[in-house]
Design a protein around this motif. Structure first.
Motif, PDB file in Angstrom:
ATOM      1  N   GLY A  65       0.804  -1.211   0.000  1.00  0.00           N
ATOM      2  CA  GLY A  65       0.000   0.000   0.000  1.00  0.00           C
ATOM      3  C   GLY A  65       0.838   1.262   0.000  1.00  0.00           C
ATOM      4  O   GLY A  65       0.495   2.251  -0.669  1.00  0.00           O
ATOM      5  N   GLN A  66       1.953   1.238   0.718  1.00  0.00           N
ATOM      6  CA  GLN A  66       2.828   2.410   0.762  1.00  0.00           C
ATOM      7  C   GLN A  66       3.462   2.678  -0.597  1.00  0.00           C
ATOM      8  O   GLN A  66       3.665   3.836  -0.983  1.00  0.00           O
ATOM      9  N   VAL A  67       3.784   1.616  -1.330  1.00  0.00           N
ATOM     10  CA  VAL A  67       4.346   1.796  -2.677  1.00  0.00           C
ATOM     11  C   VAL A  67       3.277   2.341  -3.628  1.00  0.00           C
ATOM     12  O   VAL A  67       3.543   3.238  -4.440  1.00  0.00           O
ATOM     13  N   LEU A  68       2.060   1.813  -3.538  1.00  0.00           N
ATOM     14  CA  LEU A  68       0.980   2.284  -4.403  1.00  0.00           C
ATOM     15  C   LEU A  68       0.619   3.732  -4.100  1.00  0.00           C
ATOM     16  O   LEU A  68       0.426   4.543  -5.016  1.00  0.00           O
ATOM     17  N   ASP A  69       0.522   4.051  -2.813  1.00  0.00           N
ATOM     18  CA  ASP A  69       0.114   5.391  -2.405  1.00  0.00           C
ATOM     19  C   ASP A  69       1.259   6.390  -2.479  1.00  0.00           C
ATOM     20  O   ASP A  69       1.032   7.594  -2.346  1.00  0.00           O
ATOM     21  N   GLY A  70       2.477   5.894  -2.697  1.00  0.00           N
ATOM     22  CA  GLY A  70       3.633   6.773  -2.789  1.00  0.00           C
ATOM     23  C   GLY A  70       4.163   6.875  -4.199  1.00  0.00           C
ATOM     24  O   GLY A  70       3.620   7.621  -5.024  1.00  0.00           O
ATOM     25  N   PRO A  71       5.231   6.141  -4.524  1.00  0.00           N
ATOM     26  CA  PRO A  71       5.858   6.268  -5.846  1.00  0.00           C
ATOM     27  C   PRO A  71       4.919   6.052  -7.026  1.00  0.00           C
ATOM     28  O   PRO A  71       4.986   6.791  -8.010  1.00  0.00           O
ATOM     29  N   CYS A  72       4.035   5.055  -6.945  1.00  0.00           N
ATOM     30  CA  CYS A  72       3.134   4.792  -8.075  1.00  0.00           C
ATOM     31  C   CYS A  72       2.184   5.968  -8.306  1.00  0.00           C
ATOM     32  O   CYS A  72       2.015   6.441  -9.441  1.00  0.00           O
ATOM     33  N   ARG A  73       1.560   6.423  -7.235  1.00  0.00           N
ATOM     34  CA  ARG A  73       0.617   7.541  -7.360  1.00  0.00           C
ATOM     35  C   ARG A  73       1.326   8.813  -7.805  1.00  0.00           C
ATOM     36  O   ARG A  73       0.841   9.539  -8.674  1.00  0.00           O
TER      37      ARG A  73
END
Length: 229
Positions: free
Chosen positions: A110-118
């Motif tokens: 979730g942190q990757v999705l809500d961070g770098p990906c977003r």
């Protein structure tokens, strides 16, 4: 939002009086988590509605599709961080044998999705919007205060990068989740640079809802980076 703020102030007052951290912890685990997911879902809904307002092939259509995709990553990340990856009563995995053991992994995803990906998708979207403003001759210029903010936050990003290098040389082993989140700070700085340029551009067109929209993006990115610092 007003109800949430009122409840938060009451919980804060009780925490200060009683000195019991459980009040604050429970507030962020349940009402706070629900608010974050709701805000992410609302952002996705609005982004999709705006993207559907442009016809396929229009200049802004691709940009708002990327903004909607960024919002989708934000919603998925919020759900994983605040619900499925949290040790709270909201997590349905807690009610299955061994389900809670997956929470740390889900939280990292979730942190990757809500961070770098977003951030990557949003940066690409703002780049397209800025290109449109350049083509139409409405691209604005940074002010002195903009340069000060960019320099200040840029120094912070460099300081964080130096700290990572130093810790790596000292034998610090970074997890895969930490490595994947390394681009978050530079991407936030890039987003701030794009948002400020976009804000100055729309101001050249005069006051209006378009300016308020991109002004909100600028304020939100600034607050995210400030919170990160």
């Amino acid at each position: 939002m007003a109800t949430y703020l009122a409840v938060g102030l009451v919980v804060f007052a009780v925490w200060r009086i009683a000195g019991n951290d459980a009040w604050i912890e429970e507030f962020f685990r349940v009402p706070g988590a629900l608010l974050m997911v709701w805000l992410a879902a609302t952002g996705l809904l609005f982004s999709v509605r705006v993207s559907r307002g442009f016809f396929l092939g229009e200049s802004m259509h691709a940009a708002w599709q990327l903004i909607a995709a960024s919002a989708a990553c934000g919603l998925a990340g919020a759900a994983l961080i605040q619900v499925l990856g949290a040790q709270s009563r909201l997590n349905p995995l807690r009610y299955f044998p061994g389900g809670a053991e997956h929470a740390p992994v889900l939280r990292s995803v979730g942190q990757v999705l809500d961070g770098p990906c977003r951030f990557t998708l949003l940066a690409a979207a703002l780049f397209l919007v800025l290109r449109i403003y350049r083509q139409t001759g409405f691209l604005g210029k940074y002010t002195a205060m903009d340069w000060v903010m960019l320099a200040g936050f840029g120094a912070y990003v460099v300081r964080e990068a130096v700290d990572v290098v130093v810790r790596s040389r000292q034998g610090k082993a970074f997890s895969l989740a930490e490595i994947l989140n390394f681009p978050a700070d530079p991407l936030l700085w890039l987003l701030l640079a794009e948002a400020l340029r976009l804000f100055r551009s729309v101001r050249k067109m005069g006051a209006g809802w378009i300016g308020k929209c991109y002004g909100a993006f600028s304020a939100g990115i600034f607050l995210m980076l400030l919170g990160d610092v």
